[in-house]
Scaffold this motif. Structure first.
Motif, PDB file in Angstrom:
ATOM      1  N   ASP A 151       2.567  -1.671   9.286  1.00 50.28           N
ATOM      2  CA  ASP A 151       2.565  -0.137   8.919  1.00 50.28           C
ATOM      3  C   ASP A 151       3.958   0.512   8.654  1.00 50.28           C
ATOM      4  O   ASP A 151       4.504   0.470  10.055  1.00 50.28           O
ATOM      5  CB  ASP A 151       1.580   0.607   9.775  1.00 50.28           C
ATOM      6  CG  ASP A 151       1.428   1.732   9.495  1.00 50.28           C
ATOM      7  OD1 ASP A 151       1.987   2.319   8.172  1.00 50.28           O
ATOM      8  OD2 ASP A 151       0.545   2.569   9.855  1.00 50.28           O
ATOM      9  N   GLY A 208       1.631   5.562  -1.073  1.00 45.86           N
ATOM     10  CA  GLY A 208       1.039   6.718  -1.219  1.00 45.86           C
ATOM     11  C   GLY A 208       1.828   7.764  -0.755  1.00 45.86           C
ATOM     12  O   GLY A 208       2.548   7.551   0.366  1.00 45.86           O
ATOM     13  N   CYS A 237      -2.292   2.160  -4.750  1.00 48.23           N
ATOM     14  CA  CYS A 237      -1.735   3.454  -4.461  1.00 48.23           C
ATOM     15  C   CYS A 237      -2.820   4.306  -4.084  1.00 48.23           C
ATOM     16  O   CYS A 237      -3.895   4.321  -4.870  1.00 48.23           O
ATOM     17  CB  CYS A 237      -1.079   4.004  -5.571  1.00 48.23           C
ATOM     18  SG  CYS A 237      -0.271   5.462  -5.402  1.00 48.23           S
ATOM     19  N   LYS A 289      -3.160   6.307   4.399  1.00 49.37           N
ATOM     20  CA  LYS A 289      -2.746   4.802   4.483  1.00 49.37           C
ATOM     21  C   LYS A 289      -3.107   4.169   5.787  1.00 49.37           C
ATOM     22  O   LYS A 289      -3.774   3.016   5.763  1.00 49.37           O
ATOM     23  CB  LYS A 289      -1.227   4.483   3.857  1.00 49.37           C
ATOM     24  CG  LYS A 289      -1.137   5.154   2.554  1.00 49.37           C
ATOM     25  CD  LYS A 289       0.599   4.822   2.429  1.00 49.37           C
ATOM     26  CE  LYS A 289       1.285   5.646   3.322  1.00 49.37           C
ATOM     27  NZ  LYS A 289       1.687   7.170   3.364  1.00 49.37           N
ATOM     28  N   THR A 290      -2.606   4.723   6.871  1.00 46.51           N
ATOM     29  CA  THR A 290      -2.930   4.443   8.190  1.00 46.51           C
ATOM     30  C   THR A 290      -4.381   4.254   8.587  1.00 46.51           C
ATOM     31  O   THR A 290      -4.850   3.459   9.123  1.00 46.51           O
ATOM     32  CB  THR A 290      -1.808   5.074   9.124  1.00 46.51           C
ATOM     33  OG1 THR A 290      -0.741   4.934   8.927  1.00 46.51           O
ATOM     34  CG2 THR A 290      -2.155   4.772  10.419  1.00 46.51           C
ATOM     35  N   LYS A 302      -8.204   6.043  -4.046  1.00 53.36           N
ATOM     36  CA  LYS A 302      -7.378   5.205  -4.832  1.00 53.36           C
ATOM     37  C   LYS A 302      -7.094   5.514  -6.311  1.00 53.36           C
ATOM     38  O   LYS A 302      -7.881   6.129  -7.017  1.00 53.36           O
ATOM     39  CB  LYS A 302      -8.203   3.740  -4.856  1.00 53.36           C
ATOM     40  CG  LYS A 302      -7.465   2.754  -5.934  1.00 53.36           C
ATOM     41  CD  LYS A 302      -8.066   1.380  -5.461  1.00 53.36           C
ATOM     42  CE  LYS A 302      -9.108   1.322  -6.686  1.00 53.36           C
ATOM     43  NZ  LYS A 302      -9.727  -0.191  -6.643  1.00 53.36           N
ATOM     44  N   ILE A 337       2.041  -1.332   4.403  1.00 53.02           N
ATOM     45  CA  ILE A 337       2.064  -0.108   3.856  1.00 53.02           C
ATOM     46  C   ILE A 337       3.785   0.321   3.844  1.00 53.02           C
ATOM     47  O   ILE A 337       4.669  -0.070   4.748  1.00 53.02           O
ATOM     48  CB  ILE A 337       1.767   1.100   4.819  1.00 53.02           C
ATOM     49  CG1 ILE A 337       0.096   0.621   5.180  1.00 53.02           C
ATOM     50  CG2 ILE A 337       1.970   2.445   4.646  1.00 53.02           C
ATOM     51  CD1 ILE A 337      -0.619   1.466   6.311  1.00 53.02           C
ATOM     52  N   LEU A 366       1.097  -1.055  -0.023  1.00 59.49           N
ATOM     53  CA  LEU A 366      -0.120   0.076  -0.132  1.00 59.49           C
ATOM     54  C   LEU A 366       0.798   1.276  -0.021  1.00 59.49           C
ATOM     55  O   LEU A 366       1.576   1.393   1.057  1.00 59.49           O
ATOM     56  CB  LEU A 366      -0.941  -0.016   1.287  1.00 59.49           C
ATOM     57  CG  LEU A 366      -1.898   1.182   1.483  1.00 59.49           C
ATOM     58  CD1 LEU A 366      -2.437   1.584   0.271  1.00 59.49           C
ATOM     59  CD2 LEU A 366      -2.784   0.977   2.760  1.00 59.49           C
TER      60      LEU A 366
END
Ligand SMILES: Nc1ncnc2c1ncn2[C@@H]1O[C@H](COP(=O)(O)OP(=O)(O)OP(=O)(O)O)[C@@H](O)[C@H]1O
Ligand SMILES: [Mg+2]
Lengths: 240, 340
Positions: A163, A36, A210, A42-43, A216, A194, A34
């Motif tokens: 993460d 970005g 992404c 993301k988190t 997204k 992530i 994941l």
């Protein structure tokens, strides 16, 4: 088999839409990256699925079951584990005690016969570099991340969220992490990680997702997404 | 021969005692407490009264630490909860003629219900907010005890029957020592079980605890309920020992007294506060009686001592004990502390 599916998952903080209608799937055996830019959501996306910060709208399906809005402890028992971006297991506990929490409380009764032994195996599995009776508060970030990973694995997850496991690692530590990731994957655990370190992502992920500004912008096989001009523009371009 | 014998038989005893939280040094302390009323100068009645008060604070500090030292929530209403249990028992005795020996347990049960309610309401709150909420509960309870004059006689105080019909303090002393030991053993056994691990986990990192499968609702509410139940029983003892109950017993300064003892004794140890309470309360009583023209000075000293401990030795006495005595090079000290 589909492990996890999200449909239009959205999370708002007051007026801010941190995650905006993200739909995605994770299949059995996937290692999904994941990616970005900072602050992309993301988190928050991971928190919304794992229950720490339930989604505002949208749907989460875990092994075919609607798990939208379940608590983290319920998700843990269903087989979803996670590590934290800022790893913070229990500061006043020893390493083995920290792992024992998940060994004892994260599994159905009777699954783990000997929590101490099981926790020890988990620490070995992640190649924890310190003694098992060291206090968590005495560990550095890299060691804490290993410990957090051991804790997350102790509840026999089917899907693992990580993460930023590798941020701040040296070259040598990076190859350690790759080896451990491989071991986890070979146990049949699907992974969503992530990550900012492209070297790691390109080496281990079979798929990428992404997101940017909570939306997204690409999902698919690693090479495809990495070469997607929108991704390069949004993420790779701004990274250096 | 004899020494080998004792060494061989000690593990069985050692594990049994270890289960309920005693090492040889702890047993020595218990014997010392048992003998104290016969050792001059403690055989004087006024010093015995101090001892009883010290043991009362010591016991409260164990119950207080069971919450603050484990799930990491400071119950600022703790003295008020004790007073609530005390008033329950006193009112039952006064109005319904129920024996204090039964009343203190009803008081404990009533306080447990209160703890359950505080635990449930404060569930969504973290650390400092939960502490404030318990404090407001305490203030409200004290307000009620002061204002419901028809029921409690307010600040005039409610006369209660004493638990022993005697002028002597000795039976009360042994009773509170028994309560101290029972409270300690109960709390210790709970925290030594896997429940203790859950308490510590939710106290140290709520998010990590929950993602590890721990349901904070159950453990937090259980913790509050048990610690409040213990406080309620102790409040009953207090009322039926002094023979009079005033709303003062519920004052925040009483909680602070307990908190000071528990913190200086060492958070999360359970026993630290129980040990420290005795010298501490004696010191305070001496200060209070020699400097009676300066009321409130003892509070200043509490505050100063707390600040000093928090800054220079946050682990408190139990930490000092672990590092310098339990793990000392001296073999005798290690045997005494069960670390041979
Ligand atoms: N609890 C919260 N309350 C309000 N806003 C929040 C909260 N958590 C995150 N946000 C906001 O949501 C957005 C997304 O944050 P998030 O932490 O999910 O980003 P991220 O992609 O993980 O970033 P990074 O790469 O820096 O970790 C940010 O603008 C952040 O400020
Ligand atoms: Mg993040």
């Amino acid at each position: 088999m589909i492990v996890l599916e999200t449909q239009n998952l959205t999370k708002q903080f007051g007026g801010l839409t941190a995650v905006n209608a993200v739909s995605m799937t994770i299949n059995q055996g996937d290692i999904v990256g994941l990616i970005g830019p900072n602050g992309a959501g993301k988190t928050t996306f991971v928190n919304a699925i794992s229950g720490l910060n339930p989604p505002t709208s949208g749907k989460v399906t875990f092994f075919g079951e609607d798990t939208t809005g379940l608590t983290p402890e319920q998700m843990c028992k269903k087989g979803l584990s996670r590590t934290f971006q800022i790893p913070s297991p229990f500061p006043k506990m020893t390493a083995i005690e920290s792992v024992m929490t998940a060994s004892i409380f994260g599994n159905a009764p009777g699954v783990v016969k000997d929590p101490v032994q099981h926790s020890r195996e988990m620490l070995d599995f992640v190649e924890f570099p310190m003694a098992e009776d060291v206090l968590s508060e005495q560990l550095n970030t890299v060691q804490l991340k290993r410990l957090d990973l051991a804790r997350a694995l102790a509840s026999h997850p089917k899907l693992l969220f990580m993460d930023e496991m590798a941020s701040g690692l040296s070259e040598g530590e990076l190859s350690d992490i790759m080896r451990i990731l491989d071991k986890i994957s070979r146990k049949g655990i699907s992974i969503l990680m992530i990550e900012h370190i492209m070297q790691l992502i390109m080496a281990v992920c079979n798929r990428l997702l992404c997101i940017q500004f909570g939306t997204k912008i690409a999902e698919g096989p690693t090479q495809e997404v990495a070469n997607d001009p929108r991704v390069t523009k949004a993420y790779l371009g701004s990274a250096d | 021969m004899e020494t080998t014998n004792t060494v061989q038989s000690s593990p069985a005893w050692g594990t049994l005692l270890g289960k309920i939280g005693f090492n040889p040094a702890g047993i020595l302390c218990v014997f010392l407490l048992m003998a104290l009323p016969f050792i001059p100068p403690f055989n004087q009645e006024y010093l015995l009264r101090w001892l009883i008060y010290a043991a009362f604070i010591a016991t409260l500090s164990v119950g207080f630490d069971f919450t603050s030292g484990y799930i990491n929530i400071v119950n600022f209403g703790y003295a008020a909860v004790a007073g609530y249990g005390g008033y329950t028992s006193a009112l039952l005795a006064v109005n319904l003629n129920i024996s204090p020996w039964i009343g203190i347990f009803i008081g404990g049960a009533n306080a447990a219900v209160l703890g359950l309610i505080i635990g449930m309401i404060s569930l969504r709150l973290r650390g400092i907010f939960a502490a404030c909420l318990s404090w407001f509960f305490g203030l409200a309870l004290m307000g009620l005890a002061t204002k419901l004059v028809w029921l409690t006689r307010g600040p005039l105080g409610l006369r209660t029957p004493r638990m022993f019909e005697t002028e002597s303090n000795i039976p009360f002393y042994y009773l509170i020592i028994v309560l101290l030991i029972l409270t300690y053993v109960i709390c210790k056994m709970v925290v030594n079980s896997k429940m203790g691990l859950a308490f510590k986990a939710i106290g140290q990192n709520m998010d990590a605890a929950r993602t590890s499968g721990i349901n904070p609702v159950f453990y937090r509410v259980f913790n509050f309920t048990l610690s409040c139940a213990l406080a309620g029983i102790l409040g009953g003892f207090y009322g039926h020992y002094y023979g009079i109950l005033t709303p003062e017993v519920m004052h925040t300064t009483k909680t602070v007294e307990v908190l000071a003892v528990a913190y200086i004794g060492g958070r999360g140890s359970l026993w630290g506060g129980a040990v420290v309470a005795f010298p501490f309360i004696f010191l305070m009583e001496i200060i209070r009686s020699t400097l009676s023209h300066l009321p409130g000075l003892n509070l200043v000293i509490y505050a100063l001592m707390l600040i000093l401990v928090m800054i220079y030795y946050p682990g408190g006495f139990s930490h000092f004990f672990d590092v310098h005595i339990r793990q000392s090079k001296n073999k005798i000290l290690r045997i005494l502390t069960g670390n041979a």
